[in-house]
Design an enzyme around this catalytic site. Structure first.
Site, short mmCIF file in Angstrom:
data_model
loop_
_atom_site.label_atom_id
_atom_site.label_comp_id
_atom_site.label_asym_id
_atom_site.label_seq_id
_atom_site.Cartn_x
_atom_site.Cartn_y
_atom_site.Cartn_z
N HIS A 19 -0.39 2.12 -4.49
CA HIS A 19 0.78 1.45 -3.41
C HIS A 19 2.13 2.03 -2.71
CE1 HIS A 19 0.74 -0.78 0.29
NE2 HIS A 19 2.30 -1.39 -0.35
N HIS A 65 2.51 1.17 6.45
CA HIS A 65 0.37 1.59 6.02
C HIS A 65 -0.07 1.92 7.46
CE1 HIS A 65 1.66 -2.23 3.32
NE2 HIS A 65 1.83 -1.11 3.11
N ASP A 83 3.62 3.42 0.73
CA ASP A 83 4.00 3.58 1.38
C ASP A 83 5.61 4.76 1.74
OD1 ASP A 83 4.12 0.70 1.45
OD2 ASP A 83 5.13 0.60 -0.18
N HIS A 133 11.67 1.68 0.15
CA HIS A 133 11.20 2.14 1.70
C HIS A 133 12.87 2.66 1.95
CE1 HIS A 133 7.32 0.60 2.32
NE2 HIS A 133 8.10 -0.58 1.97
ZN LIG Z 1 3.23 -0.80 1.12
#
Ligand SMILES: [Zn+2]
Length: 310
Positions: A235, A78, A239, A262
């Protein structure tokens, strides 16, 4: 095309780590051109430097983390998104713990911090990695690819059975103003059952309703509700922008992600650097050392140069 930028002044913030629950402070400091984003940790009497670069990524389940030079830092995504979103290219980040504070679960507190410090242009052009041919990574139904595009943008889709999510798709045309207004405020989220399982395993110790949107069976646990109807997919874009900082330079291309996360984001970064025939570097400083040095970012990031050239 633009010049590199750094902070106008030094600034500090503190909070708790989402997974460790430990209190942590970070100090953002101006850095010279071609430094990139570099974490700094005091080891005994000396400062150890850990550049944000894909070769330092370590596998983690729920966040992005890097390790090297005798220390590691997790949940960096973040903060990295805020720096990338605001075009802060060169910065030292001193850390007092092994996790970046989660703040409110979004990038907005970091955006306010950076704006308070001020951003200044530097006397060096910012290099861009311009995608010339598609590169894709998949894992079952999850996929993320980058395609040629005249400007950087991200299209993200997520699918969950939950009535507050279902299918959400969002396109983010990368710019400072769009990052601030469309992406930065979107908070991290989790499902109540998963959150309880995490706590049972000693993870997510710093997670609260003040920094995580928690979804119950058919609703949201947080009294304050959502910041956007589609806060979840926004969001995921946040990321992704943070994870793409591991590339070590700005990109020009269209990233299309579907059910990604991720691990897949960072695999795409790896694949990009492994396939230099599918991109060109713009604004790289010409040097006598040839292709390897063309991709060179700084004395802190030699490995990125090596990977890009191999
Ligand atoms: Zn995140």
């Amino acid at each position: 095309m633009r010049n590199q930028q750094t902070l106008a002044s030094t600034i500090t913030c503190s909070g708790v780590g989402l997974h460790s629950g430990q209190s942590a402070a970070i100090t953002l400091r101006p850095a010279p051109p071609d430094t990139g984003v570099v974490f700094v940790s005091r080891q005994g009497n000396v400062d150890a430097y850990l550049p944000v670069s894909i070769e330092h990524r370590i596998p983690t389940e729920l966040c992005t983390a890097i390790s090297g030079s005798g220390f590691q830092v997790q949940t960096i995504e973040h903060l990295l998104a805020a720096l990338a979103g605001l075009h802060v290219d060169n910065v030292f980040i001193n850390v007092t713990a092994s996790e970046v504070p989660v703040m409110d679960g979004s990038a907005a507190p970091f955006v306010r911090l950076i704006q308070a410090a001020g951003i200044v242009p530097q006397d060096r052009k910012q290099p861009f990695l311009k995608i010339m041919a598609p590169i894709e990574v998949t894992e079952g139904a999850k996929q993320v690819r980058i395609e040629p595009s005249p400007t950087p943008c991200v299209t993200y889709s997520i699918h969950y059975e939950h009535p507050f999510i279902k299918t959400q798709t969002y396109q983010y045309d990368c710019s400072v103003s769009a990052f601030e207004s469309e992406i930065a405020e979107a908070r991290t989220f989790g499902f109540l059952q998963e959150v309880q399982a995490l706590w049972a395993r000693g993870l997510g110790k710093g997670g609260t309703l003040d920094n995580t949107v928690v979804l119950s069976g058919d609703g949201i646990v947080n009294d304050s509700g959502l910041r956007f109807d589609n806060e979840f997919v926004r969001h995921k874009i946040l990321d992704l922008i943070g994870d793409f900082s591991l590339l070590g330079m700005s990109f020009i291309g269209h990233i299309i992600a579907n059910r990604s996360g991720h691990a897949l984001h960072t695999r795409l970064v790896q694949q990009i650097l492994k396939q230099p025939d599918k991109w060109v570097l713009l604004n790289a400083e010409p040097t006598v050392e040839g292709a390897r040095a063309t991709a060179h970012r700084s004395r802190f990031q030699p490995a990125v140069a090596l990977q890009a050239a191999s």
